[in-house]
Design an enzyme around this catalytic site. Structure first.
Site, PDB file in Angstrom:
ATOM      1  CE  LYS A 123      47.247 -13.117   3.105  1.00 34.86           C
ATOM      2  NZ  LYS A 123      46.869 -12.272   1.950  1.00 34.86           N
TER       3      LYS A 123
HETATM    4  C1  LIG Z   1      45.725 -11.449   2.009  1.00 36.45           C
HETATM    5  C2  LIG Z   1      45.694 -10.270   1.096  1.00 36.45           C
HETATM    6  C3  LIG Z   1      44.771  -9.200   1.267  1.00 36.45           C
HETATM    7  C4  LIG Z   1      43.722  -9.203   2.353  1.00 36.45           C
HETATM    8  O1  LIG Z   1      44.263  -9.069   3.626  1.00 36.45           O
HETATM    9  P1  LIG Z   1      43.394  -9.393   4.933  1.00 36.45           P
HETATM   10  O2  LIG Z   1      44.321  -9.364   6.078  1.00 36.45           O
HETATM   11  O3  LIG Z   1      42.817 -10.762   4.671  1.00 36.45           O
HETATM   12  O4  LIG Z   1      42.341  -8.350   5.016  1.00 36.45           O
HETATM   13  C5  LIG Z   1      44.856  -8.118   0.415  1.00 36.45           C
HETATM   14  N1  LIG Z   1      45.758  -8.085  -0.590  1.00 36.45           N
HETATM   15  C6  LIG Z   1      46.638  -9.092  -0.803  1.00 36.45           C
HETATM   16  C7  LIG Z   1      47.598  -8.987  -1.952  1.00 36.45           C
HETATM   17  C8  LIG Z   1      46.650 -10.217   0.029  1.00 36.45           C
HETATM   18  O5  LIG Z   1      47.536 -11.226  -0.194  1.00 36.45           O
END
Ligand SMILES: *Cc1c(COP(=O)(O)O)cnc(C)c1O
Length: 452
Positions: free
Chosen positions: A110
């Protein structure tokens, strides 16, 4: 370039406006009015660094930002990653690769979007000469990444609601040990749902939210999706040219944002064999791609908590592009989904665009052990979900979405080792500073007002 709503009832917006507003006023999500064809141009990006490539890509979208300013902003956004390449591609074998997306400040993918979004917000504040207050609710990773992206930004205050005692101790430290005066982690009594409900009612008070310029850190912000297209293209260009179109990207998925970004990059010219959606036991997306049934169930907490999601908000963008950018049809589907909490289809155009898998907690632990034994590689529980039903693919890139040290208990359980990271160890030395609060509209409003 302009940006329109998936529900078609909003006039076209500039990039900066669409990013500032987040959700389109008709309830839809912003999308480019036409996806550019970058096929030929992408091949000229082979030797670029991560941030250079990111700039070349964003030039096509952020057309209302001066190019020199855009370049500086992007360079700054990726300067705090702890790997030169930002998104290194690690090969476990000739045909199996891991794209490591956990080298940012909070050790989860993210950061790629939120470091950039933080700088875009700061730019808006200085251009419009107004302060903004950002409010979000989190069950863990998003809060940490959002706080880090907005840390110390001039004219921006950030308030993050999280359920006290229900996020992991490390995730709490990533939100509460930041030592910046514009960050307010609000530890609420109750659950994540209580936090979310209180947040919605605060936003629902239009007079209040206007008076303090309240903005949401949304997982649906257009800038987040576009920033995520970049690492797919970067990884694709690292592969030998003859393997690129035979490659399948496997993506651990919750809100559908990450895999959607890759799929959009493929529609702009990044030719690949396909995409595989990897879910944990909260498998609404696996049920959809395997049977056509998208009906919301209950969330069951898993060892891969950032994927414990039932309503995948970015699914709407996928519907929109899949049905030939038909906003009226998208609006109809989303309305009936809202009424009936489900959407059932047998349209092969939708179902065949991705494959999917589901993995329960026991399998996740087994996969972590297998990968360690076979390749000496330590994967976090989210990443582990990606290693299922991949043997028939000719060339595979699994996206590693978090650093294993964020989930030390599962790693210890599965392979008996202590997974650590310098930045997390440093956090353990710092003081926790958090603000206990009742999850009521009044309490949150008063808190925000007291910090103006
Ligand atoms: C947010 C997140 C996901 C999922 O990602 P999306 O964009 O919601 O599909 C997967 N793994 C981790 C470690 C995350 O923080």
């Amino acid at each position: 370039m302009k940006f329109v709503s998936t529900r078609g009832q909003v006039e076209p917006h500039s990039f900066s406006e669409a990013v500032r507003i987040g959700l389109a006023p008709d309830g839809g999500l912003f999308v480019p009015d036409a996806l550019p064809d970058l096929k030929a141009e992408m091949l000229t990006w082979e030797s670029l660094s991560y941030s250079e490539l990111c700039f070349e890509f964003f030039k096509h979208f952020a057309t209302d930002i001066d190019e020199a300013e855009l370049k500086e902003l992007i360079t700054r956004s990726y300067s705090r990653f702890d790997h030169d390449e930002c998104a290194p591609l690690v090969s476990l074998s000739d045909s199996l690769h891991v794209l490591e997306l956990f080298h940012g400040p909070t050790l989860a993918f993210k950061d790629f979007a939120l470091q950039f979004l933080g700088n875009l917000y700061e730019r808006q504040v200085s251009k419009r000469d107004e302060e903004i207050n950002v409010l979000g609710a989190t069950s863990g990773d998003t809060g940490a990444a959002a706080i880090n992206g907005l840390l110390g930004k001039k004219g921006v205050n950030i308030f993050i609601l999280y359920p006290d005692g229900r996020v992991s101790p490390l995730q709490e430290r990533q939100m509460t040990c930041m030592e910046e005066s514009n960050v307010y982690p609000l530890a609420i009594t109750g659950s994540f749902d209580d936090a979310q409900t209180a947040l919605k009612s605060v936003f629902g008070d239009r007079d209040f939210s206007k008076s303090v310029n309240l903005s949401a850190v949304n997982s649906i912000n257009l800038a987040r999706i576009l920033a995520q297209c970049v690492y797919y293209i970067y990884a694709w260009l690292r592969l030998p040219a003859e393997k690129r179109e035979k490659t399948t990207f496997v993506v651990p998925t919750g809100n559908f944002g990450n895999v959607l970004a890759g799929w959009m990059a493929s529609r702009m010219g990044m030719t690949v064999a396909g995409f595989q959606v990897a879910t944990n036991q909260n498998d609404i997306l696996h049920r959809f791609f395997s049977t056509g049934d998208y009906s919301v169930g209950e969330v069951h907490p898993s060892v891969a908590p950032s994927m414990d999601i039932q309503i995948a908000s970015n699914f709407e963008r996928f519907l929109y592009f899949s049905c030939g950018e038909d906003a009226e049809k998208t609006r109809g589907v989303m309305q009936s989904f809202k009424d009936e909490k489900k959407f059932v289809t047998q349209e092969s155009g939708l179902l065949s665009s991705m494959s999917s898998t589901r993995m329960d907690d026991a399998e996740i632990r087994e996969v972590i052990a297998d990968l360690y034994e076979k390749y000496d590689y330590v994967a976090d529980p989210h990443t582990a979900c990606g290693f299922k039903e991949i043997d028939s693919f000719e060339n595979v890139v699994v996206l590693a979405t978090a650093h294993p040290a964020k989930f030390p208990d599962v790693i210890k359980d599965s392979i008996g080792i202590d997974s650590t990271h310098k930045s997390l160890e440093e956090l353990k030395q710092k003081d926790i500073s958090k603000y206990p609060l009742e999850p009521t509209e009044d309490a949150i409003r008063s808190f925000i007002l007291s910090k103006q």
